[in-house]
Design an enzyme around this catalytic site. Structure first.
Site, short mmCIF file in Angstrom:
data_model
loop_
_atom_site.label_atom_id
_atom_site.label_comp_id
_atom_site.label_asym_id
_atom_site.label_seq_id
_atom_site.Cartn_x
_atom_site.Cartn_y
_atom_site.Cartn_z
N ASP A 78 -22.25 -5.33 15.70
CA ASP A 78 -21.04 -4.78 15.34
C ASP A 78 -20.51 -3.29 15.42
O ASP A 78 -21.56 -2.48 15.40
CB ASP A 78 -20.97 -5.23 13.75
CG ASP A 78 -20.85 -6.54 13.63
OD1 ASP A 78 -20.63 -7.49 14.61
OD2 ASP A 78 -21.32 -7.27 12.34
N1 URA Z 1 -25.43 -9.70 12.23
C1 URA Z 1 -24.26 -9.04 11.84
O1 URA Z 1 -23.30 -9.24 11.05
N2 URA Z 1 -23.90 -7.94 12.43
C2 URA Z 1 -24.44 -7.41 13.66
O2 URA Z 1 -24.12 -6.34 14.31
C3 URA Z 1 -25.57 -7.96 14.14
C4 URA Z 1 -25.94 -9.21 13.51
#
Ligand code: URA
Length: 230
Positions: free
Chosen positions: A102
């Site tokens: 993310d």
């Molecule tokens: N899970 C999430 O919620 N975000 C990420 O970036 C990776 C795994």
């Protein structure tokens, strides 16, 4: 592609020539004599017949990068800098990311032009563990551990997540090992407890650990042992 098909696609070989060349041990793939017609030839393979190079084989490329906060793990984005913008490499359009993080998640990103290699890392069936350090808004209570191991039902995908291993490190921090990479998976897992993830950092993917010398935004090529470890 199978070696016999690769060879018979070349104008210089009939099917009979292909059989003779293989049996006569005239074909080399990556420097090794190969007579198995089913041997897999990839875009990265160097293929030779006697002293003629039939395919040079393009270099396979593999990098690890420490993703900083505020960058998108995509190859292009109209608004924000992307992970690929951080690389100073030729032919970047040939590279792709082995799994996404993310916008505000930090840590290990693997980048390559080898789709077979990246699929091995990201397919849930291969069950490669991805380890994250997590900090949350609310206290992480001991009952979380069992729920993470049991799995969470994700209604949108109509699936239950694979068993995940949660190790509580402090009142609001934990280390989590998961084998999948569903959309916002970790935030949704903690969301089950109405607990917001404030910090998320990927430390490793299978045997590949983020190099502690890599500052946020920095990257380096993987070494041969790391490539072969996947
Ligand atoms: N899970 C999430 O919620 N975000 C990420 O970036 C990776 C795994």
């Amino acid at each position: 592609m199978r070696l016999d098909r690769f060879l018979s696609n070349l104008p210089r070989f009939s099917r009979k020539d292909v059989r003779f060349a293989l049996v006569g041990k005239r074909i080399k793939v990556d420097g090794q004599t190969v007579s198995d017609p089913l041997h897999e030839v990839r875009e990265f393979s160097r293929v030779e017949c006697d002293d003629d190079v039939l395919q040079i084989g393009k270099p396979a490329r593999y990098f690890m990068l420490n993703k900083p906060v505020g960058c998108v793990s995509a190859t292009v984005d109209p608004q924000h800098p992307t992970v690929l913008d951080l690389l100073d490499e030729p032919d970047k359009h040939e590279l792709h990311l082995a799994g996404r993080l993310d916008f505000n998640t930090t840590g290990l990103m693997l980048i390559t032009n080898d789709g077979v290699w990246s699929r091995r890392l990201t397919q849930p069936q291969t069950k490669i563990a991805k380890i994250y350090y997590v900090e949350t808004e609310q206290v992480i209570t001991p009952d979380y551990v069992e729920k993470f191991a049991e799995g969470f039902y994700f209604a949108f995908e109509k699936l239950t997540t694979q068993p995940a291993q949660l190790t509580v490190l402090g009142p609001r921090s934990a280390r989590l090992s998961i084998v999948e990479g569903r959309y916002h998976q970790i935030k949704r897992m903690f969301g089950h407890f109405d607990n917001k993830v404030l910090r998320l950092h990927r430390e490793s993917m299978g045997p590949l650990h983020l190099d502690p010398d890599l500052a946020p935004g920095a990257y380096r090529p993987l070494d041969a042992a790391q490539i072969l470890a996947i």
